[in-house]
Design an enzyme around this catalytic site. Structure first.
Site, PDB file in Angstrom:
ATOM      1  N   ASP A   9      58.361  42.457  17.303  1.00  0.00           N
ATOM      2  CA  ASP A   9      57.477  43.317  16.504  1.00  0.00           C
ATOM      3  C   ASP A   9      58.339  44.356  15.792  1.00  0.00           C
ATOM      4  OD1 ASP A   9      54.262  44.286  16.523  1.00  0.00           O
ATOM      5  OD2 ASP A   9      55.715  45.853  16.081  1.00  0.00           O
ATOM      6  N   ASP A 111      53.889  41.889  10.857  1.00  0.00           N
ATOM      7  CA  ASP A 111      55.192  42.355  11.366  1.00  0.00           C
ATOM      8  C   ASP A 111      55.547  41.815  12.740  1.00  0.00           C
ATOM      9  OD1 ASP A 111      53.701  43.951  13.140  1.00  0.00           O
ATOM     10  OD2 ASP A 111      55.140  45.588  12.988  1.00  0.00           O
ATOM     11  N   GLU A 112      54.902  40.729  13.173  1.00  0.00           N
ATOM     12  CA  GLU A 112      55.211  40.258  14.522  1.00  0.00           C
ATOM     13  C   GLU A 112      55.023  38.753  14.680  1.00  0.00           C
ATOM     14  OE1 GLU A 112      51.958  41.548  17.394  1.00  0.00           O
ATOM     15  OE2 GLU A 112      51.633  42.865  15.685  1.00  0.00           O
TER      16      GLU A 112
HETATM   17  N1  DCP Z   1      48.624  48.512  10.050  1.00  0.00           N
HETATM   18  C1  DCP Z   1      47.550  48.991   9.288  1.00  0.00           C
HETATM   19  N2  DCP Z   1      46.473  49.579   9.905  1.00  0.00           N
HETATM   20  C2  DCP Z   1      46.417  49.702  11.251  1.00  0.00           C
HETATM   21  C3  DCP Z   1      47.497  49.200  12.044  1.00  0.00           C
HETATM   22  C4  DCP Z   1      48.593  48.621  11.393  1.00  0.00           C
HETATM   23  O1  DCP Z   1      47.578  48.890   8.056  1.00  0.00           O
HETATM   24  N3  DCP Z   1      45.377  50.279  11.854  1.00  0.00           N
HETATM   25  C5  DCP Z   1      49.789  47.936   9.349  1.00  0.00           C
HETATM   26  C6  DCP Z   1      50.861  48.986   9.147  1.00  0.00           C
HETATM   27  C7  DCP Z   1      51.918  48.674  10.175  1.00  0.00           C
HETATM   28  C8  DCP Z   1      51.781  47.163  10.327  1.00  0.00           C
HETATM   29  O2  DCP Z   1      50.400  46.886  10.104  1.00  0.00           O
HETATM   30  O3  DCP Z   1      53.213  49.056   9.742  1.00  0.00           O
HETATM   31  C9  DCP Z   1      52.210  46.662  11.680  1.00  0.00           C
HETATM   32  O4  DCP Z   1      51.392  47.198  12.702  1.00  0.00           O
HETATM   33  P1  DCP Z   1      51.961  47.622  14.101  1.00  0.00           P
HETATM   34  O5  DCP Z   1      50.801  47.777  15.002  1.00  0.00           O
HETATM   35  O6  DCP Z   1      53.033  46.694  14.536  1.00  0.00           O
HETATM   36  O7  DCP Z   1      52.548  49.100  13.877  1.00  0.00           O
HETATM   37  P2  DCP Z   1      53.932  49.582  13.279  1.00  0.00           P
HETATM   38  O8  DCP Z   1      54.867  48.437  13.043  1.00  0.00           O
HETATM   39  O9  DCP Z   1      53.676  50.434  12.111  1.00  0.00           O
HETATM   40  O10 DCP Z   1      54.478  50.512  14.430  1.00  0.00           O
HETATM   41  P3  DCP Z   1      55.147  50.099  15.832  1.00  0.00           P
HETATM   42  O11 DCP Z   1      56.552  50.593  15.758  1.00  0.00           O
HETATM   43  O12 DCP Z   1      54.364  50.804  16.863  1.00  0.00           O
HETATM   44  O13 DCP Z   1      55.043  48.600  15.947  1.00  0.00           O
HETATM   45 MG    MG Z   2      55.162  46.997  14.519  1.00  0.00          MG
HETATM   46 MG    MG Z   3      52.702  44.624  14.977  1.00  0.00          MG
END
Ligand code: DCP
Ligand code: MG
Ligand code: MG
EC number: 2.7.7.7
Length: 364
Positions: A9, A111-112
């Site tokens: 991720d 992203d995963e």
């Molecule tokens: N995303 C979004 N709205 C949300 C959750 C996520 O638009 N409620 C989008 C933005 C994030 C991407 O999806 O960058 C990936 O979600 P993740 O849950 O993996 O979160 P992040 O990668 O941003 O943070 P982390 O470092 O906790 O994985």
């Molecule tokens: Mg993420």
């Molecule tokens: Mg993610």
């Protein structure tokens, strides 16, 4: 032999891409906002970097509130098509490490992804950890981004492990650690349990995973139905046989393979390409489909991964077309770099079922 599954991720994905694109953002709180049609005031936070999280900002928070919490943060609008391109490139890197020539791969979100490495690692967790390290280095080198990896005996454990050490971490949960890993967790943390299930379970006095694992399966089935009830019992016990399998693979047919040694000699590369084309085309024929897109992937000896696609005007099921387009793209890729190649792949997509439509050969 038990499986070894990786879940990768990306760290604060959208915000990390924005930081990469504009180095002046480094050290600042960066918040990526999805603005609604009510303008800047109406949107919600997509994600934010860790400096912003430290200030109390989080995904789904109204942007208006985020601005009140940290007025000096940098607020940027989402650029989804751009993040999707970055995602595609990362997915190709991840896929290249998955068993069965990249087949045991499953993208889970932008992203995963899961990838199975049981065969590549020979079932050895230390080896799997080295693979995770190589993946992190490859992603860092090519895309300038960090990710976190969870390693476990199944998808549920791998998924839950990847968030254990963020950012930039690797977390390994061995089979004999699964029980300890899960036992005291609130049930809501178990991947696959949402708000509704959490509340129902709370009503039954089940708050932590241990309670769920010890609960009578028949009672769970009577409340949640056979499939879900059984799943809850199994998942809470750390058991999950769900295969790593691409959900969209029905719309794609592809193969990847490594060259016998890293090279950029076109005869060697093209002869491997021919083998892959034979294989992909026989699957195309077996499934009676036509394809509209052809994608070539090249992974260089330095991990750099490049993909290039071509979209045809109509769906086709001709080997000669597939070969011609693939050769064309591969030729361009060979010309555009002086680095040796490690692996190549070919994939057809945008598949259409052949409903009584004739191939060229039948036509004449
Ligand atoms: N995303 C979004 N709205 C949300 C959750 C996520 O638009 N409620 C989008 C933005 C994030 C991407 O999806 O960058 C990936 O979600 P993740 O849950 O993996 O979160 P992040 O990668 O941003 O943070 P982390 O470092 O906790 O994985
Ligand atoms: Mg993420
Ligand atoms: Mg993610």
């Amino acid at each position: 032999m038990s499986r070894i599954i990786l879940h990768v991720d990306m760290d604060y994905f959208y915000a990390a891409i924005e930081e990469r694109e504009d180095p002046s953002l480094r050290g600042k709180a960066v918040v990526v906002c999805m603005y609604s049609n009510r303008g800047e005031e109406g949107g919600a936070v997509s994600t934010c970097n860790y400096a912003a999280r430290d200030a109390g900002i989080h995904s789904a928070m109204p942007c208006r509130l985020a601005k009140a919490v940290k007025p000096d943060a940098v607020f940027l609008p989402v650029r989804k098509p751009f993040y999707s391109e970055v995602s595609d490139s990362i997915m190709e890197i991840l896929r290249s490490y998955a068993d069965n020539d990249g087949e045991l791969f499953e993208k889970l979100g932008i992203d995963e992804a899961f990838l199975e490495v049981t065969a590549t690692s020979g079932g050895d967790l230390d080896k799997a950890q080295q693979i995770a390290q190589s993946i992190k280095e490859g992603v860092k080198e090519l895309e300038g981004l960090t990710c976190s990896v969870g390693i476990g005996p199944n998808k549920i454990i791998a998924k839950m492990a990847s968030s254990r050490q963020k950012p930039d971490g690797i977390t390994v949960i061995r089979e004999d650690e699964v029980d300890g890993f899960l036992r005291k967790m609130p049930v809501a943390k178990l991947w696959g349990i949402g708000k509704v299930t959490e509340e129902k379970l709370a009503g039954m006095g089940i708050d932590i995973v241990e309670d769920l694992a010890g609960h009578d399966v028949q009672e769970l089935i009577s409340i949640f139905g056979k499939t879900r009830g059984t799943w809850l019992k199994m998942a809470a016990s750390g058991i999950d046989d769900d295969p790593v399998k691409e959900k969209t693979s029905s719309d794609q047919i592809g193969r990847m393979a490594s060259l016998t040694h890293d090279t950029r000699k076109s005869d060697l590369v093209l002869s491997l390409l021919d083998e892959l084309l034979d294989d992909v085309f026989s699957k195309v024929t077996a499934r009676s489909v036509s394809f509209r897109s052809v994608t070539i992937t090249v992974i260089y000896s330095n991990f750099k991964t490049v993909t290039k696609s071509h979209t045809l005007n109509h769906p086709m099921a001709e080997k000669s077309v597939l070969r011609e387009v693939s050769y064309q793209i591969m030729g361009e890729l060979l010309d555009s770099s002086t680095v040796n190649i490690r692996r190549i792949g070919v994939r057809v997509g945008n598949l259409h079922e052949n409903k009584g439509q004739k191939t060229l050969a039948e036509f004449f």
